[in-house]
Design a protein around this motif. Structure first.
Motif, PDB file in Angstrom:
ATOM      1  N   GLU A   1       0.825  -1.210   0.000  1.00  0.00           N
ATOM      2  CA  GLU A   1       0.000   0.000   0.000  1.00  0.00           C
ATOM      3  C   GLU A   1       0.861   1.263   0.000  1.00  0.00           C
ATOM      4  OE1 GLU A   1      -3.132   1.176   0.139  1.00  0.00           O
ATOM      5  OE2 GLU A   1      -4.248  -0.694  -0.097  1.00  0.00           O
ATOM      6  N   ILE A   2       1.861   1.274   0.852  1.00  0.00           N
ATOM      7  CA  ILE A   2       2.692   2.471   1.002  1.00  0.00           C
ATOM      8  C   ILE A   2       3.639   2.634  -0.176  1.00  0.00           C
ATOM      9  CG2 ILE A   2       4.392   3.605   2.475  1.00  0.00           C
ATOM     10  CD1 ILE A   2       3.151   1.944   4.831  1.00  0.00           C
ATOM     11  N   SER A   3       4.289   1.542  -0.553  1.00  0.00           N
ATOM     12  CA  SER A   3       5.251   1.601  -1.651  1.00  0.00           C
ATOM     13  C   SER A   3       4.587   1.937  -2.976  1.00  0.00           C
ATOM     14  CB  SER A   3       5.988   0.262  -1.760  1.00  0.00           C
ATOM     15  OG  SER A   3       6.889   0.268  -2.845  1.00  0.00           O
ATOM     16  N   ASP A   4       3.438   1.325  -3.257  1.00  0.00           N
ATOM     17  CA  ASP A   4       2.748   1.589  -4.523  1.00  0.00           C
ATOM     18  C   ASP A   4       2.322   3.056  -4.610  1.00  0.00           C
ATOM     19  OD1 ASP A   4       3.103  -1.040  -5.157  1.00  0.00           O
ATOM     20  OD2 ASP A   4       0.985  -1.596  -5.094  1.00  0.00           O
ATOM     21  N   SER A   5       1.876   3.618  -3.486  1.00  0.00           N
ATOM     22  CA  SER A   5       1.497   5.026  -3.473  1.00  0.00           C
ATOM     23  C   SER A   5       2.715   5.911  -3.754  1.00  0.00           C
ATOM     24  CB  SER A   5       0.891   5.378  -2.108  1.00  0.00           C
ATOM     25  OG  SER A   5       0.648   6.751  -1.975  1.00  0.00           O
TER      26      SER A   5
ATOM     27  N   GLY B   1       9.438  11.908  -0.390  1.00  0.00           N
ATOM     28  CA  GLY B   1      10.034  11.514   0.875  1.00  0.00           C
ATOM     29  C   GLY B   1       9.156  11.722   2.086  1.00  0.00           C
ATOM     30  N   LEU B   2       7.889  12.083   1.869  1.00  0.00           N
ATOM     31  CA  LEU B   2       6.987  12.394   2.979  1.00  0.00           C
ATOM     32  C   LEU B   2       5.782  11.462   2.944  1.00  0.00           C
ATOM     33  CD1 LEU B   2       7.103  16.284   2.598  1.00  0.00           C
ATOM     34  CD2 LEU B   2       8.376  14.899   4.269  1.00  0.00           C
ATOM     35  N   PHE B   3       5.319  11.061   4.124  1.00  0.00           N
ATOM     36  CA  PHE B   3       4.210  10.109   4.230  1.00  0.00           C
ATOM     37  C   PHE B   3       3.311  10.502   5.397  1.00  0.00           C
ATOM     38  CE2 PHE B   3       2.441   6.121   6.030  1.00  0.00           C
ATOM     39  CZ  PHE B   3       1.691   5.714   4.932  1.00  0.00           C
ATOM     40  N   ALA B   4       2.022  10.209   5.258  1.00  0.00           N
ATOM     41  CA  ALA B   4       1.073  10.396   6.358  1.00  0.00           C
ATOM     42  C   ALA B   4       0.270   9.115   6.533  1.00  0.00           C
ATOM     43  CB  ALA B   4       0.145  11.574   6.095  1.00  0.00           C
TER      44      ALA B   4
ATOM     45  N   ALA C   1       8.153   0.630  11.042  1.00  0.00           N
ATOM     46  CA  ALA C   1       9.334  -0.059  10.511  1.00  0.00           C
ATOM     47  C   ALA C   1       9.251  -0.204   8.998  1.00  0.00           C
ATOM     48  CB  ALA C   1       9.476  -1.430  11.175  1.00  0.00           C
ATOM     49  N   VAL C   2       8.047  -0.465   8.484  1.00  0.00           N
ATOM     50  CA  VAL C   2       7.859  -0.556   7.035  1.00  0.00           C
ATOM     51  C   VAL C   2       8.145   0.792   6.382  1.00  0.00           C
ATOM     52  CG1 VAL C   2       6.149  -0.873   5.203  1.00  0.00           C
ATOM     53  CG2 VAL C   2       6.227  -2.480   7.120  1.00  0.00           C
ATOM     54  N   VAL C   3       7.616   1.850   6.959  1.00  0.00           N
ATOM     55  CA  VAL C   3       7.840   3.198   6.423  1.00  0.00           C
ATOM     56  C   VAL C   3       9.334   3.524   6.427  1.00  0.00           C
ATOM     57  CG1 VAL C   3       7.417   5.657   6.829  1.00  0.00           C
ATOM     58  CG2 VAL C   3       5.545   4.013   7.056  1.00  0.00           C
ATOM     59  N   ARG C   4      10.013   3.162   7.507  1.00  0.00           N
ATOM     60  CA  ARG C   4      11.459   3.416   7.598  1.00  0.00           C
ATOM     61  C   ARG C   4      12.212   2.684   6.487  1.00  0.00           C
ATOM     62  NH1 ARG C   4      13.405   5.219  12.099  1.00  0.00           N
ATOM     63  NH2 ARG C   4      11.781   4.139  13.304  1.00  0.00           N
ATOM     64  N   SER C   5      11.805   1.451   6.225  1.00  0.00           N
ATOM     65  CA  SER C   5      12.497   0.643   5.220  1.00  0.00           C
ATOM     66  C   SER C   5      12.290   1.181   3.806  1.00  0.00           C
ATOM     67  CB  SER C   5      12.025  -0.807   5.298  1.00  0.00           C
ATOM     68  OG  SER C   5      10.693  -0.950   4.797  1.00  0.00           O
ATOM     69  N   LEU C   6      11.254   1.992   3.623  1.00  0.00           N
ATOM     70  CA  LEU C   6      10.964   2.549   2.301  1.00  0.00           C
ATOM     71  C   LEU C   6      11.611   3.919   2.093  1.00  0.00           C
ATOM     72  CD1 LEU C   6       7.227   1.440   1.983  1.00  0.00           C
ATOM     73  CD2 LEU C   6       9.193   0.553   0.712  1.00  0.00           C
TER      74      LEU C   6
ATOM     75  N   ASP D   1      11.672  10.379   4.600  1.00  0.00           N
ATOM     76  CA  ASP D   1      12.351  11.322   5.479  1.00  0.00           C
ATOM     77  C   ASP D   1      11.530  11.616   6.734  1.00  0.00           C
ATOM     78  OD1 ASP D   1      14.414  11.666   3.557  1.00  0.00           O
ATOM     79  OD2 ASP D   1      13.115  13.077   2.478  1.00  0.00           O
ATOM     80  N   ALA D   2      10.210  11.619   6.580  1.00  0.00           N
ATOM     81  CA  ALA D   2       9.331  11.924   7.700  1.00  0.00           C
ATOM     82  C   ALA D   2       7.964  11.326   7.432  1.00  0.00           C
ATOM     83  CB  ALA D   2       9.212  13.434   7.912  1.00  0.00           C
ATOM     84  N   ALA D   3       7.260  11.010   8.517  1.00  0.00           N
ATOM     85  CA  ALA D   3       5.887  10.517   8.421  1.00  0.00           C
ATOM     86  C   ALA D   3       5.071  11.163   9.531  1.00  0.00           C
ATOM     87  CB  ALA D   3       5.848   8.995   8.529  1.00  0.00           C
ATOM     88  N   LEU D   4       3.810  11.410   9.238  1.00  0.00           N
ATOM     89  CA  LEU D   4       2.969  12.167  10.159  1.00  0.00           C
ATOM     90  C   LEU D   4       1.806  11.344  10.666  1.00  0.00           C
ATOM     91  CD1 LEU D   4       4.534  14.306   8.399  1.00  0.00           C
ATOM     92  CD2 LEU D   4       2.720  15.890   9.012  1.00  0.00           C
ATOM     93  N   SER D   5       1.556  11.463  11.962  1.00  0.00           N
ATOM     94  CA  SER D   5       0.411  10.840  12.605  1.00  0.00           C
ATOM     95  C   SER D   5      -0.683  11.893  12.774  1.00  0.00           C
ATOM     96  CB  SER D   5       0.818  10.288  13.973  1.00  0.00           C
ATOM     97  OG  SER D   5       1.041  11.363  14.887  1.00  0.00           O
ATOM     98  N   THR D   6      -1.721  11.551  13.534  1.00  0.00           N
ATOM     99  CA  THR D   6      -2.712  12.546  13.939  1.00  0.00           C
ATOM    100  C   THR D   6      -2.741  12.670  15.459  1.00  0.00           C
ATOM    101  OG1 THR D   6      -4.506  10.902  13.857  1.00  0.00           O
ATOM    102  CG2 THR D   6      -4.162  12.262  11.895  1.00  0.00           C
TER     103      THR D   6
END
Length: 314
Positions: free
Chosen positions: A227-231, A244-247, A263-268, A271-276
């Motif tokens: 899901e994350i990689s394809d996006s 390099g940015l993900f939410a 961990a999946v996000v890190r492996s991809l 640079d940064a990922a955002l929560s709520t």
């Protein structure tokens, strides 16, 4: 006075705290079904306040400065989730009028004519002309939809019943509900690819937000990775640049995503990922779980006071 207090709560340098605001839609006019939904007039007010009180940075730059301990005082970023067409049609011109940059996180599976399951449900109930919405054949019961208040209550109840089901089941159920109600659904709620490219060309940043907006914590690591990689890959091919940015969809730590998701996000190589999760982020915070918060107050004083309280609690 408020600007000074914000500077005290969010100083420059190694003690800085980064405020990240989150939005979804900016409607042209207020919506009677959702009176608290952001609309153009109110968003223009909010932008004027943010510009006055904060040093607004592009998210990628803010992340680098946060890590290096070189953020300016009162640092802030503006973000949008999902990829609604009104982000381009309504929000972008207002941002440009105020000289503000923002980052738009895109659920790529809904570009070019797609629709999120919750919007299918909302627009079904909105367009229903019957007194009752009968979902008994789907195991969901019957709901009154004759009045505005009934429509609002029914939307909330059905979303609550469907939200944490598997993605395919969410889509299937909401499409079946629309069929039962015989409602024609809008095909243009989300951005198309040319609009997204124009958004980037206008100086806005684009981030990944999965393909189908699933609850990532409910997926296997392999499913979450796809899901994350394809996006990410879709956006990189469309825009011709690294993303390099993900939410995280929905974004509640431990409920909507897990440590395994991080961990999946890190492996991809993001640079940064955002929560709520509410709050503001500090230099030593995990860059793949940055916090976001937007006040719901409609007056300048209360909006500013809530931003100050959020910074003070960080």
């Amino acid at each position: 006075m408020l600007k000074q207090l914000l500077g005290w709560a969010s100083p420059a340098g190694t003690k800085a705290r980064l405020s990240v605001l989150i939005f979804h839609r900016v409607l042209p006019e207020p919506d009677v079904l959702f009176p608290d939904e952001m609309h153009a007039r109110r968003f223009a007010e909010v932008c004027s306040w943010i510009r006055l009180w904060f040093n607004v940075l592009p998210l990628d730059q803010a992340v680098m400065h946060l890590k290096a301990g070189t953020l300016p005082a009162r640092a802030a970023c503006i973000t949008f989730d999902d990829g609604y067409a009104d982000n381009f049609q309504v929000a972008l011109p207002i941002l440009q009028q105020h000289g503000l940059a923002a980052t738009f996180f895109i659920a790529t599976g809904f570009l070019d004519g797609g629709r999120m399951w919750n919007d299918t449900l909302i627009e079904t109930v909105r367009g229903s002309t019957a007194a009752w919405l009968d979902c008994s054949s789907l195991g969901l019961g019957q709901y009154p939809v004759a009045t505005l208040a009934e429509k609002q209550a029914t939307i909330a109840l059905l979303i609550d019943k469907i939200k944490y089901r598997a993605q395919a089941q969410r889509v299937n159920l909401t499409e079946q509900i629309a069929g039962l109600a015989r409602v024609a659904l809008p095909p243009d709620l989300m951005m198309n690819s040319p609009q997204l490219k124009a958004m980037r060309q206008a100086g806005m940043q684009i981030g990944a937000h999965t393909v189908s907006h699933p609850i990532l914590a409910s997926l296997t690591d392999a499913q979450a990775r796809q899901e994350i990689s394809d996006s990410k890959c879709f956006l990189e091919q469309l825009l011709g640049e690294r993303v390099g940015l993900f939410a995280y969809p929905n974004g509640k730590p431990g409920e909507d995503y897990s440590p395994q998701t991080v961990a999946v996000v890190r492996s991809l190589d993001f640079d940064a990922a955002l929560s709520t999760a509410w709050g503001a982020s500090r230099q030593n915070d995990e860059p793949l779980e940055l916090r976001r918060f937007t006040p719901w107050d409609k007056t300048r004083l209360r909006f500013g006071a809530r931003m100050l309280a959020n910074l003070s609690s960080a």
